[in-house]
Design a protein around this motif. Structure first.
Motif, mmCIF file in Angstrom:
data_model
loop_
_atom_site.group_PDB
_atom_site.id
_atom_site.type_symbol
_atom_site.label_atom_id
_atom_site.label_comp_id
_atom_site.label_asym_id
_atom_site.label_seq_id
_atom_site.Cartn_x
_atom_site.Cartn_y
_atom_site.Cartn_z
ATOM 1 N N GLU A 232 4.244 -2.723 -5.557
ATOM 2 C CA GLU A 232 3.516 -4.000 -5.498
ATOM 3 C C GLU A 232 2.216 -3.845 -4.711
ATOM 4 N N LEU A 233 2.296 -3.108 -3.598
ATOM 5 C CA LEU A 233 1.085 -2.848 -2.806
ATOM 6 C C LEU A 233 0.068 -2.063 -3.614
ATOM 7 N N TYR A 234 0.523 -1.082 -4.367
ATOM 8 C CA TYR A 234 -0.373 -0.276 -5.197
ATOM 9 C C TYR A 234 -1.068 -1.144 -6.246
ATOM 10 N N ARG A 235 -0.293 -1.987 -6.920
ATOM 11 C CA ARG A 235 -0.886 -2.871 -7.933
ATOM 12 C C ARG A 235 -1.889 -3.831 -7.305
ATOM 13 N N LEU A 236 -1.549 -4.342 -6.134
ATOM 14 C CA LEU A 236 -2.443 -5.258 -5.428
ATOM 15 C C LEU A 236 -3.752 -4.568 -5.038
ATOM 16 N N LEU A 237 -3.640 -3.349 -4.496
ATOM 17 C CA LEU A 237 -4.853 -2.601 -4.120
ATOM 18 C C LEU A 237 -5.682 -2.240 -5.347
ATOM 19 N N ALA B 84 -4.848 9.285 -6.636
ATOM 20 C CA ALA B 84 -4.318 10.541 -6.103
ATOM 21 C C ALA B 84 -3.053 10.308 -5.281
ATOM 22 N N GLU B 85 -2.946 9.169 -4.628
ATOM 23 C CA GLU B 85 -1.804 8.887 -3.749
ATOM 24 C C GLU B 85 -0.808 7.897 -4.365
ATOM 25 N N SER C 132 4.819 4.828 -4.443
ATOM 26 C CA SER C 132 6.085 4.581 -5.142
ATOM 27 C C SER C 132 7.291 4.942 -4.282
ATOM 28 N N LYS C 133 7.113 5.803 -3.272
ATOM 29 C CA LYS C 133 8.221 6.196 -2.405
ATOM 30 C C LYS C 133 8.509 5.160 -1.327
ATOM 31 N N MET C 134 7.572 4.271 -1.070
ATOM 32 C CA MET C 134 7.732 3.265 -0.016
ATOM 33 C C MET C 134 8.409 2.016 -0.578
ATOM 34 N N GLU C 135 9.035 1.264 0.312
ATOM 35 C CA GLU C 135 9.615 -0.012 -0.102
ATOM 36 C C GLU C 135 8.474 -1.005 -0.310
ATOM 37 N N GLY C 136 8.400 -1.596 -1.468
ATOM 38 C CA GLY C 136 7.317 -2.523 -1.809
ATOM 39 C C GLY C 136 6.011 -1.812 -2.105
ATOM 40 N N GLY C 137 6.067 -0.510 -2.255
ATOM 41 C CA GLY C 137 4.860 0.281 -2.477
ATOM 42 C C GLY C 137 4.221 0.035 -3.829
#
Length: 81
Positions: free
Chosen positions: A67-72, A54-55, A60-65
């Protein structure tokens, strides 16, 4: 063998069966607790997966987001559809 020896043998066999029954119940209880924890973790993973999906645009709007999304997603075993 007289009756007393037969009675003692029967008592020993009954006690042995009772000990085995208690041991098996203890093992089943351990397995039940382990399965319950697994079910709780699976529900947590599903809830986190729904929140992440959902988020996704927020990440995607954050810097490095991304990569963080894929990691989570990898950490919580979220499948990309």
């Amino acid at each position: 063998m007289d009756m007393f020896e037969i009675y003692l043998l029967n008592l020993l066999v009954t006690l042995g069966m009772f000990v085995v029954l208690i041991f098996r119940a203890w093992i089943e209880l351990k397995n039940y607790k382990m399965m319950w924890k697994e079910l709780e973790w699976r529900q947590t993973y599903q809830a986190v997966g729904r929140v992440l999906k959902a988020e996704q645009d927020m990440f995607s709007k954050m810097e490095g987001g991304d990569e963080l999304y894929r990691l989570l997603c990898e950490m919580f075993k979220v499948r990309e559809d």
